[in-house]
Design a protein around this motif. Structure first.
Motif, PDB file in Angstrom:
ATOM      1  N   PRO A  58      74.632   8.002  49.232  1.00  0.00           N
ATOM      2  CA  PRO A  58      74.478   7.056  50.343  1.00  0.00           C
ATOM      3  C   PRO A  58      75.571   5.978  50.273  1.00  0.00           C
ATOM      4  O   PRO A  58      76.018   5.591  49.192  1.00  0.00           O
ATOM      5  N   ILE A  59      75.984   5.509  51.451  1.00  0.00           N
ATOM      6  CA  ILE A  59      77.048   4.510  51.490  1.00  0.00           C
ATOM      7  C   ILE A  59      76.640   3.246  50.734  1.00  0.00           C
ATOM      8  O   ILE A  59      77.434   2.668  49.977  1.00  0.00           O
ATOM      9  N   ALA A  60      75.401   2.819  50.914  1.00  0.00           N
ATOM     10  CA  ALA A  60      74.926   1.605  50.240  1.00  0.00           C
ATOM     11  C   ALA A  60      74.951   1.773  48.722  1.00  0.00           C
ATOM     12  O   ALA A  60      75.315   0.837  47.979  1.00  0.00           O
ATOM     13  N   ARG A  61      74.577   2.975  48.228  1.00  0.00           N
ATOM     14  CA  ARG A  61      74.578   3.214  46.772  1.00  0.00           C
ATOM     15  C   ARG A  61      75.997   3.205  46.216  1.00  0.00           C
ATOM     16  O   ARG A  61      76.253   2.624  45.153  1.00  0.00           O
ATOM     17  N   ALA A  62      76.945   3.832  46.935  1.00  0.00           N
ATOM     18  CA  ALA A  62      78.335   3.862  46.472  1.00  0.00           C
ATOM     19  C   ALA A  62      78.935   2.456  46.499  1.00  0.00           C
ATOM     20  O   ALA A  62      79.685   2.072  45.588  1.00  0.00           O
ATOM     21  N   ALA A  63      78.592   1.677  47.536  1.00  0.00           N
ATOM     22  CA  ALA A  63      79.111   0.311  47.613  1.00  0.00           C
ATOM     23  C   ALA A  63      78.585  -0.532  46.461  1.00  0.00           C
ATOM     24  O   ALA A  63      79.319  -1.335  45.867  1.00  0.00           O
ATOM     25  N   GLU A  64      77.311  -0.339  46.115  1.00  0.00           N
ATOM     26  CA  GLU A  64      76.733  -1.087  44.985  1.00  0.00           C
ATOM     27  C   GLU A  64      77.367  -0.653  43.672  1.00  0.00           C
ATOM     28  O   GLU A  64      77.645  -1.485  42.792  1.00  0.00           O
ATOM     29  N   ARG A  65      77.627   0.646  43.526  1.00  0.00           N
ATOM     30  CA  ARG A  65      78.194   1.167  42.270  1.00  0.00           C
ATOM     31  C   ARG A  65      79.579   0.598  42.013  1.00  0.00           C
ATOM     32  O   ARG A  65      79.922   0.279  40.871  1.00  0.00           O
ATOM     33  N   TYR A  66      80.407   0.442  43.046  1.00  0.00           N
ATOM     34  CA  TYR A  66      81.784  -0.011  42.867  1.00  0.00           C
ATOM     35  C   TYR A  66      81.999  -1.458  43.306  1.00  0.00           C
ATOM     36  O   TYR A  66      83.131  -1.916  43.441  1.00  0.00           O
ATOM     37  N   ASP A  67      80.882  -2.152  43.546  1.00  0.00           N
ATOM     38  CA  ASP A  67      80.920  -3.598  43.807  1.00  0.00           C
ATOM     39  C   ASP A  67      81.824  -3.940  44.988  1.00  0.00           C
ATOM     40  O   ASP A  67      82.689  -4.819  44.908  1.00  0.00           O
ATOM     41  N   VAL A  68      81.633  -3.211  46.103  1.00  0.00           N
ATOM     42  CA  VAL A  68      82.346  -3.509  47.340  1.00  0.00           C
ATOM     43  C   VAL A  68      81.317  -3.633  48.461  1.00  0.00           C
ATOM     44  O   VAL A  68      80.139  -3.290  48.298  1.00  0.00           O
ATOM     45  N   SER A  69      81.761  -4.109  49.595  1.00  0.00           N
ATOM     46  CA  SER A  69      80.839  -4.262  50.719  1.00  0.00           C
ATOM     47  C   SER A  69      80.565  -2.910  51.381  1.00  0.00           C
ATOM     48  O   SER A  69      81.335  -1.951  51.228  1.00  0.00           O
ATOM     49  N   TRP A  70      79.475  -2.851  52.152  1.00  0.00           N
ATOM     50  CA  TRP A  70      79.126  -1.615  52.849  1.00  0.00           C
ATOM     51  C   TRP A  70      80.223  -1.199  53.829  1.00  0.00           C
ATOM     52  O   TRP A  70      80.612  -0.023  53.842  1.00  0.00           O
ATOM     53  N   PRO A  71      80.794  -2.121  54.650  1.00  0.00           N
ATOM     54  CA  PRO A  71      81.872  -1.687  55.572  1.00  0.00           C
ATOM     55  C   PRO A  71      83.085  -1.128  54.845  1.00  0.00           C
ATOM     56  O   PRO A  71      83.732  -0.188  55.328  1.00  0.00           O
ATOM     57  N   THR A  72      83.410  -1.704  53.674  1.00  0.00           N
ATOM     58  CA  THR A  72      84.566  -1.202  52.923  1.00  0.00           C
ATOM     59  C   THR A  72      84.323   0.218  52.446  1.00  0.00           C
ATOM     60  O   THR A  72      85.195   1.100  52.571  1.00  0.00           O
ATOM     61  N   ALA A  73      83.135   0.467  51.892  1.00  0.00           N
ATOM     62  CA  ALA A  73      82.808   1.819  51.430  1.00  0.00           C
ATOM     63  C   ALA A  73      82.810   2.804  52.590  1.00  0.00           C
ATOM     64  O   ALA A  73      83.298   3.934  52.466  1.00  0.00           O
ATOM     65  N   LYS A  74      82.292   2.376  53.733  1.00  0.00           N
ATOM     66  CA  LYS A  74      82.265   3.261  54.906  1.00  0.00           C
ATOM     67  C   LYS A  74      83.683   3.566  55.381  1.00  0.00           C
ATOM     68  O   LYS A  74      83.997   4.725  55.737  1.00  0.00           O
ATOM     69  N   ARG A  75      84.555   2.561  55.396  1.00  0.00           N
ATOM     70  CA  ARG A  75      85.925   2.770  55.858  1.00  0.00           C
ATOM     71  C   ARG A  75      86.667   3.743  54.945  1.00  0.00           C
ATOM     72  O   ARG A  75      87.361   4.651  55.414  1.00  0.00           O
ATOM     73  N   TRP A  76      86.560   3.558  53.616  1.00  0.00           N
ATOM     74  CA  TRP A  76      87.256   4.444  52.679  1.00  0.00           C
ATOM     75  C   TRP A  76      86.694   5.868  52.740  1.00  0.00           C
ATOM     76  O   TRP A  76      87.441   6.840  52.639  1.00  0.00           O
ATOM     77  N   ALA A  77      85.391   5.985  52.932  1.00  0.00           N
ATOM     78  CA  ALA A  77      84.797   7.323  53.049  1.00  0.00           C
ATOM     79  C   ALA A  77      85.301   8.026  54.305  1.00  0.00           C
ATOM     80  O   ALA A  77      85.585   9.234  54.285  1.00  0.00           O
ATOM     81  N   GLY A  78      85.447   7.269  55.401  1.00  0.00           N
ATOM     82  CA  GLY A  78      85.955   7.868  56.622  1.00  0.00           C
ATOM     83  C   GLY A  78      87.402   8.317  56.486  1.00  0.00           C
ATOM     84  O   GLY A  78      87.784   9.383  56.993  1.00  0.00           O
ATOM     85  N   ARG A  79      88.202   7.519  55.819  1.00  0.00           N
ATOM     86  CA  ARG A  79      89.598   7.899  55.607  1.00  0.00           C
ATOM     87  C   ARG A  79      89.704   9.154  54.742  1.00  0.00           C
ATOM     88  O   ARG A  79      90.537  10.038  55.017  1.00  0.00           O
ATOM     89  N   TYR A  80      88.879   9.243  53.728  1.00  0.00           N
ATOM     90  CA  TYR A  80      88.919  10.411  52.839  1.00  0.00           C
ATOM     91  C   TYR A  80      88.468  11.665  53.578  1.00  0.00           C
ATOM     92  O   TYR A  80      89.065  12.745  53.437  1.00  0.00           O
ATOM     93  N   ALA A  81      87.428  11.516  54.393  1.00  0.00           N
ATOM     94  CA  ALA A  81      86.924  12.669  55.130  1.00  0.00           C
ATOM     95  C   ALA A  81      87.925  13.159  56.163  1.00  0.00           C
ATOM     96  O   ALA A  81      88.017  14.361  56.440  1.00  0.00           O
ATOM     97  N   GLN A  82      88.711  12.249  56.730  1.00  0.00           N
ATOM     98  CA  GLN A  82      89.633  12.631  57.786  1.00  0.00           C
ATOM     99  C   GLN A  82      90.964  13.152  57.261  1.00  0.00           C
ATOM    100  O   GLN A  82      91.511  14.130  57.785  1.00  0.00           O
ATOM    101  N   HIS A  83      91.517  12.513  56.195  1.00  0.00           N
ATOM    102  CA  HIS A  83      92.871  12.859  55.742  1.00  0.00           C
ATOM    103  C   HIS A  83      92.940  13.346  54.297  1.00  0.00           C
ATOM    104  O   HIS A  83      94.024  13.690  53.816  1.00  0.00           O
TER     105      HIS A  83
END
Length: 314
Positions: free
Chosen positions: A8-33
């Motif tokens: 889950p995005i919230a779990r990954a954001a908590e694990r790496y100490d970043v905000s939810w939007p940041t985790a969502k943005r990086w996940a989207g970039r990885y999925a696309q490119h």
């Protein structure tokens, strides 16, 4: 983790100490490119519609270079905020007038030869002799004038109008372009024979430190325009060069050294006589060459740019 392992995005954001939007943005970039998209990118926008138009930037730069106007004056002429003008000047690196030649208004072109001895700068700094007891700079006009009168009476020196005269010290200075190492002698005139003698001594002084002189740059003073100076340079195997008339900036390294010389030695402390000041020059030159940090040499003393110099660190 979010894309490959289904976190889950919230779990990954908590694990790496970043905000939810940041985790969502990086996940989207990885999925696309893929993994190639995970490198850092500039946050600068692709377009800046509010950026100052290029024609206006050229007008600002023109007014700065040609008329040396400040941000407020330029803003008044162009009808725009002074803060915008200052931002443009800073972006073009002409926000300080020290970056612009005072005579022409053009950007200053700096140069430096790549090795010691490639170019020597020579000039003469004239200083009024100090009367016995001290001069007016430290004692005031009244006492300074009394000391000058007393010294003139003792020496009997008078000018053509029979006014008391204590004479002039002619400091012949030589500065190496690459290292900024300086050599200086105090003489009683600035004639060609004297300038040639100082040059010979300077060439020998640099030779003792492993430096061979190739060129010498001077202004258009009578001593340096003489045939004797030309012949002496030819005898020493040195190519003489002259600055353009009324352009002392070309010989700016020795001109700047003169200011340092005046502040650090000539006018930097109280001397009770001209003899005391002249006696202090060799020690000050040693400090300048061997111990004083120089901005042009990376904050190190000038002597560090000469390699294998005997007594370099004394």
């Amino acid at each position: 983790m979010i894309v490959d392992d289904g976190w889950p995005i919230a779990r990954a954001a908590e694990r790496y100490d970043v905000s939810w939007p940041t985790a969502k943005r990086w996940a989207g970039r990885y999925a696309q490119h893929g993994a190639a998209a995970m490198a850092d990118r500039s946050s600068r926008p692709h377009r800046s519609p509010s950026r100052t138009p290029q024609p206006v930037v050229r007008k600002i730069v023109h007014l700065r270079w040609k008329q040396r106007l400040g941000p407020v004056q330029i803003a008044g002429r162009l009808g725009m905020p002074a803060s915008t003008v200052h931002a443009v000047l800073s972006r073009c690196r002409i926000n300080r007038l020290s970056h612009i030649d005072r005579a022409t208004g053009e950007a200053i072109r700096r140069y430096e030869h790549d090795r010691p001895g490639a170019m020597l700068h020579v000039d003469v700094k004239k200083l009024g002799n100090i009367p016995d007891g001290g001069g007016w700079r430290y004692l005031g006009r009244v006492q300074g004038e009394r000391n000058r009168q007393a010294t003139a009476r003792r020496t009997g020196a008078r000018n053509t109008r029979y006014e008391p005269r204590i004479g002039t010290a002619f400091v012949h200075t030589v500065v190496d372009d690459h290292s900024r190492v300086a050599y200086a002698e105090i003489r009683d005139d600035e004639k060609a024979a004297t300038a040639i003698d100082v040059l010979r001594n300077a060439v020998a002084w640099f030779a003792e430190r492993g430096v061979t002189i190739q060129r010498v740059l001077s202004d258009n003073g009578s001593a340096y325009k003489s045939h004797a100076w030309r012949d002496a340079c030819a005898e020493l195997g040195i190519r003489p060069k002259k600055t353009r008339p009324y352009r002392p900036q070309t010989n700016g390294k020795v001109e700047r050294f003169h200011r340092t010389l005046a502040d650090g030695w000539a006018l930097g402390r109280f001397y009770t006589s001209e003899r005391a000041r002249r006696k202090a020059l060799p020690a000050w030159l040693h400090h300048y060459n061997h111990h004083r940090p120089h901005t042009a040499t990376g904050g190190k003393p000038p002597i560090t740019r000469l390699t294998n110099v005997p007594g370099q660190y004394t």
